[in-house]
Design a protein around this motif. Structure first.
Motif, PDB file in Angstrom:
ATOM      1  N   TYR A 384     -27.929 127.784  83.267  1.00 26.63           N
ATOM      2  CA  TYR A 384     -26.662 128.116  83.386  1.00 26.63           C
ATOM      3  C   TYR A 384     -26.444 128.494  84.804  1.00 26.63           C
ATOM      4  O   TYR A 384     -25.198 128.202  85.499  1.00 26.63           O
ATOM      5  N   GLU A 385     -27.411 129.309  85.366  1.00 19.67           N
ATOM      6  CA  GLU A 385     -27.097 129.386  86.931  1.00 19.67           C
ATOM      7  C   GLU A 385     -26.745 128.233  87.684  1.00 19.67           C
ATOM      8  O   GLU A 385     -25.767 127.974  88.709  1.00 19.67           O
ATOM      9  N   PHE A 386     -27.670 126.872  87.489  1.00 25.04           N
ATOM     10  CA  PHE A 386     -27.539 125.665  88.176  1.00 25.04           C
ATOM     11  C   PHE A 386     -26.097 125.065  87.670  1.00 25.04           C
ATOM     12  O   PHE A 386     -25.422 124.458  88.599  1.00 25.04           O
ATOM     13  N   LEU A 387     -25.527 125.397  86.625  1.00 25.11           N
ATOM     14  CA  LEU A 387     -24.289 124.627  86.193  1.00 25.11           C
ATOM     15  C   LEU A 387     -23.189 125.565  87.049  1.00 25.11           C
ATOM     16  O   LEU A 387     -22.043 124.961  87.567  1.00 25.11           O
ATOM     17  N   GLY A 388     -23.447 126.982  87.078  1.00 27.79           N
ATOM     18  CA  GLY A 388     -22.538 127.689  88.067  1.00 27.79           C
ATOM     19  C   GLY A 388     -22.399 126.998  89.340  1.00 27.79           C
ATOM     20  O   GLY A 388     -21.283 126.820  90.086  1.00 27.79           O
ATOM     21  N   ARG A 389     -23.585 126.764  89.844  1.00 29.53           N
ATOM     22  CA  ARG A 389     -23.600 125.916  91.260  1.00 29.53           C
ATOM     23  C   ARG A 389     -22.809 124.746  91.384  1.00 29.53           C
ATOM     24  O   ARG A 389     -22.441 124.387  92.409  1.00 29.53           O
ATOM     25  N   ILE A 390     -23.114 123.872  90.137  1.00 30.11           N
ATOM     26  CA  ILE A 390     -22.403 122.559  90.225  1.00 30.11           C
ATOM     27  C   ILE A 390     -20.878 122.806  90.153  1.00 30.11           C
ATOM     28  O   ILE A 390     -20.083 122.083  90.927  1.00 30.11           O
ATOM     29  N   ILE A 391     -20.260 123.702  89.286  1.00 27.62           N
ATOM     30  CA  ILE A 391     -18.819 123.805  89.351  1.00 27.62           C
ATOM     31  C   ILE A 391     -18.398 124.297  90.726  1.00 27.62           C
ATOM     32  O   ILE A 391     -17.506 123.948  91.421  1.00 27.62           O
ATOM     33  N   GLY A 392     -19.347 125.285  91.559  1.00 29.39           N
ATOM     34  CA  GLY A 392     -19.254 125.781  92.793  1.00 29.39           C
ATOM     35  C   GLY A 392     -18.966 124.588  93.646  1.00 29.39           C
ATOM     36  O   GLY A 392     -18.224 124.566  94.770  1.00 29.39           O
ATOM     37  N   LYS A 393     -19.945 123.672  93.428  1.00 24.62           N
ATOM     38  CA  LYS A 393     -20.209 122.640  94.359  1.00 24.62           C
ATOM     39  C   LYS A 393     -18.972 121.771  94.469  1.00 24.62           C
ATOM     40  O   LYS A 393     -18.428 121.132  95.329  1.00 24.62           O
ATOM     41  N   CYS A 394     -18.354 121.611  93.084  1.00 25.83           N
ATOM     42  CA  CYS A 394     -16.666 120.673  93.021  1.00 25.83           C
ATOM     43  C   CYS A 394     -15.963 121.608  93.641  1.00 25.83           C
ATOM     44  O   CYS A 394     -14.998 120.964  94.330  1.00 25.83           O
ATOM     45  N   LEU A 395     -15.661 122.905  93.647  1.00 30.30           N
ATOM     46  CA  LEU A 395     -14.603 123.596  94.305  1.00 30.30           C
ATOM     47  C   LEU A 395     -14.933 123.559  95.741  1.00 30.30           C
ATOM     48  O   LEU A 395     -13.973 123.307  96.672  1.00 30.30           O
ATOM     49  N   TYR A 396     -16.232 123.538  96.032  1.00 30.04           N
ATOM     50  CA  TYR A 396     -16.570 123.385  97.468  1.00 30.04           C
ATOM     51  C   TYR A 396     -16.168 122.151  98.127  1.00 30.04           C
ATOM     52  O   TYR A 396     -15.554 122.093  99.328  1.00 30.04           O
ATOM     53  N   GLU A 397     -16.386 121.113  97.508  1.00 35.92           N
ATOM     54  CA  GLU A 397     -16.236 119.644  97.956  1.00 35.92           C
ATOM     55  C   GLU A 397     -14.538 119.200  97.765  1.00 35.92           C
ATOM     56  O   GLU A 397     -14.305 118.172  98.324  1.00 35.92           O
ATOM     57  N   GLY A 398     -13.851 120.067  96.754  1.00 35.86           N
ATOM     58  CA  GLY A 398     -12.533 119.983  96.502  1.00 35.86           C
ATOM     59  C   GLY A 398     -12.547 118.795  95.628  1.00 35.86           C
ATOM     60  O   GLY A 398     -11.447 117.966  95.649  1.00 35.86           O
ATOM     61  N   ILE A 399     -13.543 118.526  94.781  1.00 39.87           N
ATOM     62  CA  ILE A 399     -13.771 117.653  93.768  1.00 39.87           C
ATOM     63  C   ILE A 399     -12.962 117.939  92.431  1.00 39.87           C
ATOM     64  O   ILE A 399     -13.715 119.051  92.053  1.00 39.87           O
ATOM     65  N   LEU A 400     -12.101 117.368  91.775  1.00 39.60           N
ATOM     66  CA  LEU A 400     -11.586 117.811  90.488  1.00 39.60           C
ATOM     67  C   LEU A 400     -12.280 117.231  89.386  1.00 39.60           C
ATOM     68  O   LEU A 400     -12.990 116.186  89.393  1.00 39.60           O
ATOM     69  N   VAL A 401     -12.615 117.881  88.291  1.00 43.02           N
ATOM     70  CA  VAL A 401     -13.374 117.664  87.225  1.00 43.02           C
ATOM     71  C   VAL A 401     -12.566 118.142  85.904  1.00 43.02           C
ATOM     72  O   VAL A 401     -11.866 119.040  85.761  1.00 43.02           O
ATOM     73  N   ASP A 402     -12.431 117.092  84.881  1.00 46.34           N
ATOM     74  CA  ASP A 402     -11.601 117.506  83.755  1.00 46.34           C
ATOM     75  C   ASP A 402     -12.576 118.091  82.737  1.00 46.34           C
ATOM     76  O   ASP A 402     -12.841 117.807  81.542  1.00 46.34           O
ATOM     77  N   ILE A 403     -12.384 119.513  83.153  1.00 47.72           N
ATOM     78  CA  ILE A 403     -12.956 120.625  82.389  1.00 47.72           C
ATOM     79  C   ILE A 403     -11.940 121.600  82.083  1.00 47.72           C
ATOM     80  O   ILE A 403     -11.768 122.114  83.274  1.00 47.72           O
ATOM     81  N   ASN A 404     -11.816 122.326  81.047  1.00 52.21           N
ATOM     82  CA  ASN A 404     -10.872 123.205  80.807  1.00 52.21           C
ATOM     83  C   ASN A 404     -11.695 124.390  80.238  1.00 52.21           C
ATOM     84  O   ASN A 404     -12.260 124.598  79.117  1.00 52.21           O
ATOM     85  N   PHE A 405     -11.663 125.670  80.972  1.00 49.37           N
ATOM     86  CA  PHE A 405     -12.451 126.820  80.386  1.00 49.37           C
ATOM     87  C   PHE A 405     -11.473 127.861  79.846  1.00 49.37           C
ATOM     88  O   PHE A 405     -10.230 127.748  80.132  1.00 49.37           O
TER      89      PHE A 405
END
Length: 672
Positions: A384-405
């Motif tokens: 779970y922690e790693f998935l938080g980092r992955i979403i953070g990496k997307c935000l950090y790099e400015g990469i959009l992902v098609d996921i809706n929370f």
């Protein structure tokens, strides 16, 4: 108040009198109240240093100084509101200091804003205070203030480390030398040091009020500033952090070349690269990169391995990294096999509240040792922690992902006060309104209980306990139930008319906070490793969703066209004219409905939304390249680099037909 009560006045949605206080304020009253509070809050934060400075000689008499700085423009609110503010401040003279009044004002404003974010009831742009700022250089001023804040934070962290060290030393002295001569002098010195540290902390706070008033407002009342401005500030914060970490080199290849000339470089490069198998992206990524921690901010080098065990060709100019991140998020958040995240009725994701219970039940049924059980649960939380980092990496790099929370889950992102790997949800208050995004049936049931006119104890037969469902076999869908007390001896405590509001509060806290606590905290810990919580606190839940997946506004063809790059025969020459096929493509795009435009954008970029700041912010750029003159071929894409490979069609009808067939059939990715 729940939302139904708030908006319906003294009548509930069931048509019966509510069991609690009716809303005595009209929407017009609320608009005036928030206008008053906005001006009061702005004054206390933006002029905080001046108020505090005047405050000191007057023995904390805040009233005169605060009133002298309070200002309401005639266009923002009635003139009477200014005199009313002075009366409020005069009444508070003897009992409330500036910090307490600031906290009350901020808390009330944020609660009203939070409700307005869920269900809009105030006018558009009502919350903005841009007229009070010089917006011309606002972003650069905030960036400078953030630099000052960082320096102050480093000093505070150093003092906290000294506090811990001194506390440990004192504990050791108390144990080892309880009666030595001279111990009292040492203790007096420590007490003096502690008081000095407190004085330095207060001094730093006053310093921040003086040098970072805009940042103070952004962190406490961010809705005073337009969303697009806050996004630009967020990107600036990320860029500065990136430049510091990468020693001034944002380009991945340049960073790697620079790293190779330093000590211990081989290990650094190796830790940032991985072979990732198709179909196993999430697990391979976890095993390869979990150990990096905050180092995941640095460029990573990915080699995809196909089903035959062969390495795929790929040059990472940002494209392979983007495909890696979108592949990991697609597998981890949308996979049904592990159900780490589940959907609500609107198909919005949140951490599976029962997941830890299910793993613990599996460990017990498998007769694992206590040590192995703890290890299994720990690995789940690390994932779970790693998935938080992955979403953070997307935000950090400015990469959009098609996921809706789900909104209640996103609200925890913006309210967490966490830092590093141990965030806190202390800012989040579980309430019945957020239950609607978790379980509509439970929400309606609790509303009915709250507003029920009869005898709750006799007619409902509820106790202060809750029944949780735990899946025991994901393949067959078999499950079992576990009953838990919501309070000590809850199973023997009936729910009555007098305590039903307490029961509703406990139920909301259990479902929204207690049950998913470990999963959520692990995710937030990973997210805050990549993105500072103070940066996320600038946004509400819907704004955070926009940062993750892009804007839901209509696709602008003019913006997309102005920010498209061309390759092959489609490169624009010295004459500045577009290729005939490219001209046909844009004519087709302009004729499409917004739904079909989104399909094309998703076909090329893997997400149907545009970046908030426009397609000019898309990484990598939207690109079109020719793929031959065979008009029988369909368009194909390389989503990793946002590339559309378009055959040289000669007629509008054929291009439209082939394009729509491709985007609707799911065809597309092509290695040619």
């Amino acid at each position: 108040m729940d939302d139904e009560e708030f908006f319906a006045g003294s009548k509930s949605s069931f048509g019966v009198p509510t069991g609690s206080r009716p809303n005595a304020l009209t929407l017009n009253d609320l608009q005036n109240l928030t206008t008053f509070l906005k001006n009061l809050g702005f004054t206390m934060y933006f002029h905080g240093a001046d108020i505090t400075a005047e405050d000191q000689p007057r023995d904390r008499d805040t009233t005169g100084s605060l009133a002298s700085y309070f200002n309401v423009s005639s266009s923002a609110s009635p003139r009477s509101m200014e005199s009313e503010a002075s009366k409020v401040l005069a009444a508070a003279e003897a009992s409330i200091n500036i910090d307490h009044l600031k906290g009350l004002t901020t808390g009330l404003l944020r609660m009203i804003y939070e409700r307005d974010s869920r269900r809009k009831f105030l006018p558009k742009d009502h919350w903005l205070m841009t007229s009070q700022f010089n917006m011309e250089g606002f972003i650069s001023a905030v960036v400078e203030e953030e630099e000052s804040r960082s320096r102050v934070q480093e000093e505070e962290d150093e003092d906290q480390d000294n506090d811990h060290e001194n506390d440990n030393t004192q504990d050791l002295d108390n144990i080892m030398m309880p009666s030595l001569v001279g111990t009292g002098r040492t203790q007096r010195q420590r007490e003096t040091d502690r008081l000095q540290r407190q004085q330095r902390k207060a001094s730093r706070k006053r310093y921040l009020q003086q040098v970072a008033p805009r940042l103070e407002i952004l962190q406490n009342l961010p809705f005073f500033i337009p969303f697009t401005t806050r996004v630009q500030i967020f990107r600036e914060f990320v860029h500065i952090d990136m430049m510091k970490r990468r020693r001034g080199y944002a380009d991945p290849e340049t960073w790697r070349m620079m790293i190779m000339h330093g000590p211990g470089t081989e290990d650094t490069i190796e830790r940032h690269r991985a072979d990732i198998r198709r179909g196993q992206e999430a697990r391979d990524a976890f095993h390869a990169f979990y150990g990096l921690g905050e180092g995941l901010k640095e460029p990573i080098q990915i080699t995809f391995v196909n089903q035959f065990g062969e390495a795929e060709a790929g040059i990472d100019g940002g494209g392979v990294t983007k495909e890696f991140l979108t592949s990991v998020t697609s597998e981890a958040f949308k996979s049904d096999t592990e159900a780490l995240f589940v959907e609500n009725d609107q198909h919005l994701l949140y951490p599976n509240p029962a997941k830890v219970d299910e793993i613990q039940d599996y460990c017990r049924s498998s007769r694992m040792s206590n040590e192995d059980s703890r290890s299994t649960v720990t690995q789940l939380l690390q994932y779970y922690e790693f998935l938080g980092r992955i979403i953070g990496k997307c935000l950090y790099e400015g990469i959009l992902v098609d996921i809706n929370f789900a909104p209640f889950f996103l609200l925890k992102w913006s309210l967490t006060g966490g830092k590093g790997s141990a965030p806190s949800e202390s800012g989040y208050r579980a309430n019945i309104n957020d239950l609607r995004d978790l379980d509509e049936a439970l929400y309606q049931g609790l509303l009915q209980l709250k507003n029920y006119p009869g005898d709750v104890e006799q007619d409902f037969g509820l106790t202060f306990s809750v029944t949780d469902t735990i899946t025991t076999d994901p393949k067959t869908g078999s499950s079992k139930t576990v009953t838990r007390d919501l309070k000590p001896d809850g199973a023997n405590t009936p729910v009555t008319n007098s305590n039903r509001l307490v029961y509703i509060s406990y139920m909301a806290r259990h479902r929204l906070q207690n049950q998913p606590f470990r999963q959520t905290n692990a995710f937030l810990g990973g997210l805050s490793t990549m993105i500072q919580p103070s940066w996320l606190s600038m946004f509400n839940q819907s704004e955070l969703q926009t940062l993750v997946s892009g804007t839901s506004s209509s696709i602008s063809i003019s913006d997309l066209r102005a920010n498209t790059a061309y390759g092959g025969l489609y490169v624009i020459g010295n004459d500045g004219l577009e290729h005939p096929t490219v001209l046909l493509f844009w004519r087709v795009m302009e004729s499409l409905s917004d739904e079909d435009r989104r399909k094309v954008v998703k076909f090329v970029t893997s997400t149907p939304r545009a970046p908030l700041l426009g397609f000019g912010a898309l990484v990598p750029r939207f690109s079109i390249r020719d793929s031959g003159e065979d008009e029988g071929r369909l368009p194909t894409t390389s989503t990793c680099v946002n590339l559309l490979k378009l055959p040289r069609y000669k007629t509008l009808q054929v291009l439209r037909e082939k394009l729509l067939y491709a985007v609707n059939s799911g065809a597309g990715f092509d290695l040619s």
